[in-house]
Design a protein around this motif. Sequence first.
Motif, PDB file in Angstrom:
ATOM      1  N   PHE A  89     -13.191  15.517 -26.791  1.00 55.73           N
ATOM      2  CA  PHE A  89     -14.608  15.609 -26.446  1.00 55.73           C
ATOM      3  C   PHE A  89     -15.359  14.331 -26.766  1.00 55.73           C
ATOM      4  O   PHE A  89     -16.314  13.981 -26.069  1.00 55.73           O
ATOM      5  CB  PHE A  89     -15.257  16.830 -27.101  1.00 55.73           C
ATOM      6  N   PHE A 133     -17.685  21.975 -31.600  1.00 54.99           N
ATOM      7  CA  PHE A 133     -18.279  21.321 -30.441  1.00 54.99           C
ATOM      8  C   PHE A 133     -18.399  22.308 -29.277  1.00 54.99           C
ATOM      9  O   PHE A 133     -19.388  22.304 -28.547  1.00 54.99           O
ATOM     10  CB  PHE A 133     -17.445  20.110 -30.011  1.00 54.99           C
ATOM     11  N   LEU A 134     -17.380  23.153 -29.113  1.00 55.14           N
ATOM     12  CA  LEU A 134     -17.400  24.120 -28.015  1.00 55.14           C
ATOM     13  C   LEU A 134     -18.408  25.243 -28.267  1.00 55.14           C
ATOM     14  O   LEU A 134     -18.622  26.082 -27.406  1.00 55.14           O
ATOM     15  CB  LEU A 134     -16.004  24.729 -27.819  1.00 55.14           C
ATOM     16  N   THR A 145     -15.917  21.821 -20.707  1.00 51.59           N
ATOM     17  CA  THR A 145     -17.161  22.054 -21.444  1.00 51.59           C
ATOM     18  C   THR A 145     -17.989  20.778 -21.513  1.00 51.59           C
ATOM     19  O   THR A 145     -19.202  20.814 -21.318  1.00 51.59           O
ATOM     20  CB  THR A 145     -16.854  22.557 -22.869  1.00 51.59           C
ATOM     21  N   GLY A 154     -18.377  18.309 -36.016  1.00 54.39           N
ATOM     22  CA  GLY A 154     -18.297  18.779 -34.630  1.00 54.39           C
ATOM     23  C   GLY A 154     -19.613  19.376 -34.157  1.00 54.39           C
ATOM     24  O   GLY A 154     -20.060  19.128 -33.032  1.00 54.39           O
ATOM     25  N   THR A 160     -13.480  20.436 -32.690  1.00 52.83           N
ATOM     26  CA  THR A 160     -13.471  20.862 -31.289  1.00 52.83           C
ATOM     27  C   THR A 160     -14.088  22.249 -31.149  1.00 52.83           C
ATOM     28  O   THR A 160     -14.922  22.485 -30.275  1.00 52.83           O
ATOM     29  CB  THR A 160     -12.031  20.872 -30.744  1.00 52.83           C
TER      30      THR A 160
END
Lengths: 322, 326
Positions: B144, A261-262, B266, A274, A258
């Motif tokens: 996500f 990914f961010l 996001t 990610g 995560t």
Amino acid sequence: MSDAVVSNSNGQSTQPAHARGWLSRALDSDVFYSFRRSKLTMVAATITVLFFLLAIFASVLAVQNPFDPAQLQLMNSRISPLWTADGQSPFLLGTDEQGRDVFSAILYGMRISLAVGVAGVIFAGALGIALGLIAGYFGGAVDGVIMRIADVQLTFPAILIALLVNGIAKSILGNRLDATSMLFVLVISIGLSFWVGYARTVRGSVMVEKNKDYVAAAQLIGLPAPKIMLRHVLPNTMGPILVIATINLALAIITEATLSFLGVGLPDTMPSLGTLIRIGNNYLFAGEWWIVAFPGLALAALILSINLLGDWLRDALNPKLR
Amino acid sequence: MLAFTLRRAVQAIGVMFAVGIIAFSMFRFAGDPVNQIVSIDTSAAEREAVRKSLGLDDPVPVQFVRYFADAAQFKFGVSYQFRQPVSALLSERMPATLELAICATVFAMVFGILMGVYSALKRDTALAKLFQAVSLIGISLPTFLIGILLIYLFAVTLGWLPSFGRGEVVKLGWWTTGLLTLSGLKALIMPSITLGLFQMTLIMRLVRAEMLEVLRTDYIRFARARGLTTRAIHFGHALKNTLIPVITVAGLQFGSVIAFSIITETVFQWPGMGLLFVQAVQNVDIPIMAAYLLMVSLIFVTINLVVDILYTVVDPRLRATVGRAA
């Protein structure tokens, strides 16, 4: 995760000569019996072990090193998977914008995801176990302070804490961190987000154990407190810790993925699963679904298998359910 | 009762005080605020002047009190990257986040309760097993990935729903809402599902477990003996009694929903506080990070406090045990 069980208990047996006897005892045990009874668990264990092996032998199995720009050729960019009309050998799962083989990138990404996950779990475990032992063994004000911090932290989701630790670390160390120091920042962020579970469990077990006669005996012969805690009390709290560690491994991998990914985790030059998903997400609208789909699938399969193993381990080690 | 409420309130203030110290330390010690404001070629004398004007040469406790007093009036300083007051940035983006969080919670409650009741009443049907499988996946898959999957399905392949943003919004005073336009509603669907899916599986499992337990109790057996219809028993008696824990969990989870909206925002480029926070972490914009921490902590602590107090109001048994423990 089954091999973690093996290696862990193996570490407890003091002499190598006993290893064989220990193995046959393990194969005979209730835990192994319940393992063989559950087909789903065996599938999950197989997938987990397979992923670990793929990650360990990434450099042998990959057709190219995705970290090495010299091995990437723009001519090979955006090739679709092998079984589609435009597929090209040797790119089994296609290539991305920079001509990076998706399969190789997944192998290397898996290696990084697993490494950060395992290191994060070890760090969180060490911190949590140490604080839990201290809180449970000494009690009183020390216990109060540690458990109060744990309570407060438990009300906040781990991902928020990981993001904050990450941001603070970056502002202290400067924003332009190289990939290797970013690895350490991630491990610390994850460790600081997940120590509470261990601390609470260990504290609970220690408070039960410390009133037993063997601890009194150890105190009586004058053993120092750290030795009593580590050598005598800790081994009796290992079962629940193992369960938490397994479930936390899945959570740690999700957290790392995560963060990456961010865009606050590992950079494009050292991509974890990610990071690969974040990169691939940009090409989704161009119809290049394979760049994001396969890393995503790999991550999902990995997490699901580890979770299933964790669920099984919890039931298998719980004598009440047997 | 009053003593319990007071003790809880004092605890809540203690937590906020601790979070405030963390926020202040971030603000003050992580990175030099002066360096973030002045340019590289500013002279040392000018730097000192800026330092003085910001009050950074005062003793640390004085600065801490000032930071707290400012924060209590929602003054969180100026963002390094936007050069705007943080409070203006936050209040501009708060409606988007709250709307998304509320929609996600409603989605999670409605579908979680429906699926939970169904899988408790018809335990062995294929559909109930499917729900169980979905709940396992909902807990295992990272948020996500679910978002990306939905975007690929409904935005890229089918083209039914927008993949990013809030659509058209209507201004109601300082609040902006996407609930009044078609494009706004369409834009809400995928982010709400993504954000609410985890809570939905949680509620579904809870409702299922609670229903199964309630259906075994004597008063349900007695209701059957009285010859009530199955429908009345299931929904009038059983479901009603499972709802108290469900509402508690949903309430406690609301804070997590707001925190997890960081990820959803996001993925969908949703212009809320979460996206602002992620950008702040990426750019090491400490004032925004500190302010977000304070805001979210305030929401968390308030929800926990309210739920704790409501619990003792609703359930007298709890009051007794708490009194005894003290």
